[in-house]
Design a protein around this motif. Structure first.
Motif, PDB file in Angstrom:
ATOM      1  N   LYS A   1      77.656  15.010  80.809  1.00  0.00           N
ATOM      2  CA  LYS A   1      78.009  13.666  81.256  1.00  0.00           C
ATOM      3  C   LYS A   1      78.734  13.794  82.583  1.00  0.00           C
ATOM      4  O   LYS A   1      79.665  14.590  82.704  1.00  0.00           O
ATOM      5  CB  LYS A   1      78.935  12.976  80.260  1.00  0.00           C
ATOM      6  CG  LYS A   1      78.319  12.672  78.937  1.00  0.00           C
ATOM      7  CD  LYS A   1      79.242  11.845  78.059  1.00  0.00           C
ATOM      8  CE  LYS A   1      80.390  12.666  77.540  1.00  0.00           C
ATOM      9  NZ  LYS A   1      81.200  11.993  76.531  1.00  0.00           N
ATOM     10  N   CYS A   2      78.313  13.030  83.566  1.00  0.00           N
ATOM     11  CA  CYS A   2      79.042  12.935  84.826  1.00  0.00           C
ATOM     12  C   CYS A   2      79.945  11.713  84.726  1.00  0.00           C
ATOM     13  O   CYS A   2      79.472  10.621  84.405  1.00  0.00           O
ATOM     14  CB  CYS A   2      78.084  12.784  86.001  1.00  0.00           C
ATOM     15  SG  CYS A   2      77.053  14.230  86.261  1.00  0.00           S
ATOM     16  N   VAL A   3      81.227  11.915  84.968  1.00  0.00           N
ATOM     17  CA  VAL A   3      82.191  10.835  84.776  1.00  0.00           C
ATOM     18  C   VAL A   3      83.065  10.662  86.007  1.00  0.00           C
ATOM     19  O   VAL A   3      83.224  11.573  86.818  1.00  0.00           O
ATOM     20  CB  VAL A   3      83.093  11.100  83.541  1.00  0.00           C
ATOM     21  CG1 VAL A   3      82.278  11.131  82.279  1.00  0.00           C
ATOM     22  CG2 VAL A   3      83.879  12.371  83.691  1.00  0.00           C
ATOM     23  N   LYS A   4      83.611   9.469  86.125  1.00  0.00           N
ATOM     24  CA  LYS A   4      84.626   9.201  87.131  1.00  0.00           C
ATOM     25  C   LYS A   4      85.913   8.900  86.382  1.00  0.00           C
ATOM     26  O   LYS A   4      85.988   7.945  85.604  1.00  0.00           O
ATOM     27  CB  LYS A   4      84.236   8.024  88.007  1.00  0.00           C
ATOM     28  CG  LYS A   4      85.273   7.724  89.051  1.00  0.00           C
ATOM     29  CD  LYS A   4      84.824   6.687  90.021  1.00  0.00           C
ATOM     30  CE  LYS A   4      85.921   6.512  91.051  1.00  0.00           C
ATOM     31  NZ  LYS A   4      85.455   5.926  92.258  1.00  0.00           N
TER      32      LYS A   4
ATOM     33  N   VAL B   1      88.026   6.543  81.849  1.00  0.00           N
ATOM     34  CA  VAL B   1      86.870   7.402  82.053  1.00  0.00           C
ATOM     35  C   VAL B   1      85.627   6.527  82.056  1.00  0.00           C
ATOM     36  O   VAL B   1      85.348   5.830  81.078  1.00  0.00           O
ATOM     37  CB  VAL B   1      86.764   8.477  80.949  1.00  0.00           C
ATOM     38  CG1 VAL B   1      85.543   9.331  81.153  1.00  0.00           C
ATOM     39  CG2 VAL B   1      88.021   9.327  80.910  1.00  0.00           C
ATOM     40  N   LYS B   2      84.866   6.590  83.157  1.00  0.00           N
ATOM     41  CA  LYS B   2      83.630   5.825  83.278  1.00  0.00           C
ATOM     42  C   LYS B   2      82.463   6.798  83.359  1.00  0.00           C
ATOM     43  O   LYS B   2      82.423   7.643  84.251  1.00  0.00           O
ATOM     44  CB  LYS B   2      83.667   4.949  84.533  1.00  0.00           C
ATOM     45  CG  LYS B   2      82.423   4.135  84.734  1.00  0.00           C
ATOM     46  CD  LYS B   2      82.524   3.309  86.002  1.00  0.00           C
ATOM     47  CE  LYS B   2      81.235   2.551  86.232  1.00  0.00           C
ATOM     48  NZ  LYS B   2      81.278   1.831  87.503  1.00  0.00           N
ATOM     49  N   VAL B   3      81.524   6.720  82.420  1.00  0.00           N
ATOM     50  CA  VAL B   3      80.358   7.600  82.407  1.00  0.00           C
ATOM     51  C   VAL B   3      79.344   7.061  83.415  1.00  0.00           C
ATOM     52  O   VAL B   3      78.907   5.912  83.315  1.00  0.00           O
ATOM     53  CB  VAL B   3      79.734   7.689  81.004  1.00  0.00           C
ATOM     54  CG1 VAL B   3      78.490   8.555  81.026  1.00  0.00           C
ATOM     55  CG2 VAL B   3      80.743   8.233  80.017  1.00  0.00           C
ATOM     56  N   LEU B   4      78.969   7.910  84.392  1.00  0.00           N
ATOM     57  CA  LEU B   4      78.024   7.501  85.431  1.00  0.00           C
ATOM     58  C   LEU B   4      76.593   7.902  85.106  1.00  0.00           C
ATOM     59  O   LEU B   4      75.657   7.169  85.418  1.00  0.00           O
ATOM     60  CB  LEU B   4      78.437   8.097  86.775  1.00  0.00           C
ATOM     61  CG  LEU B   4      79.817   7.680  87.280  1.00  0.00           C
ATOM     62  CD1 LEU B   4      80.161   8.429  88.542  1.00  0.00           C
ATOM     63  CD2 LEU B   4      79.853   6.184  87.512  1.00  0.00           C
TER      64      LEU B   4
END
Length: 157
Positions: free
Chosen positions: A121-124, A136-139
């Motif tokens: 998972k790529c997250v911001k 945490v926002k999953v991109l």
């Protein structure tokens, strides 16, 4: 500029490679700042080597996330630790300013041999300073199959 080419070429020549393109959200469609970025900056991809590791091996993971991401999370049942009751383990990977990351992950001697899946998972991650709360926002997401072979002492000789 040369390091971008080498890293991109290393990811492009990878045998097991997961590439996921992002679907544009309505908010992203109105933003004109994304138009000047190259298309590879928006892709999600990662590579695992060796392709079919033994138990007690070290996996090398190379990954790329979208430009907005500042962290990546890898998870699999193959990463479980000795004595842990958790079957699924997640490992964090920090990203460079160009959204590339690398990490070595150990497959335990006690991880069950057979088919596993490695999920990324790529997250911001953003932190509200006064309260210390983390958002945490999953991109984007990607997944690759992984076959763990049984441990043999002969692999070291």
């Amino acid at each position: 500029m040369r390091s971008i080419t080498r890293a991109t070429a290393a990811l492009a020549l990878a045998a097991p490679l997961a590439v996921v393109s992002l679907t544009a959200s309505p908010a992203a469609a109105t933003d004109d700042s994304d138009d000047d970025q190259p298309k590879w900056r928006k892709l999600t991809s990662f590579r695992i080597s060796p392709e079919a590791p033994h138990q007690n091996d070290v996996l090398r993971v190379l990954l790329h996330c979208p430009a907005e991401a500042n962290h990546a999370i890898l998870g699999s049942t193959a990463f479980m630790l000795k004595g842990s009751w958790r079957r699924y383990r997640e490992v964090g990977v920090g990203l460079t300013s160009r959204s590339f990351g690398r990490r070595a992950v150990i497959i335990s001697r006690y991880a069950p041999p057979g088919d596993h899946e490695v999920r990324m998972k790529c997250v911001k991650v953003s932190i509200h300073k006064p309260s210390g709360l983390r958002k945490v926002k999953v991109l984007s997401r990607a997944a690759l199959p992984l076959v763990v072979r049984e441990f043999h002492i002969g692999q070291y000789f």
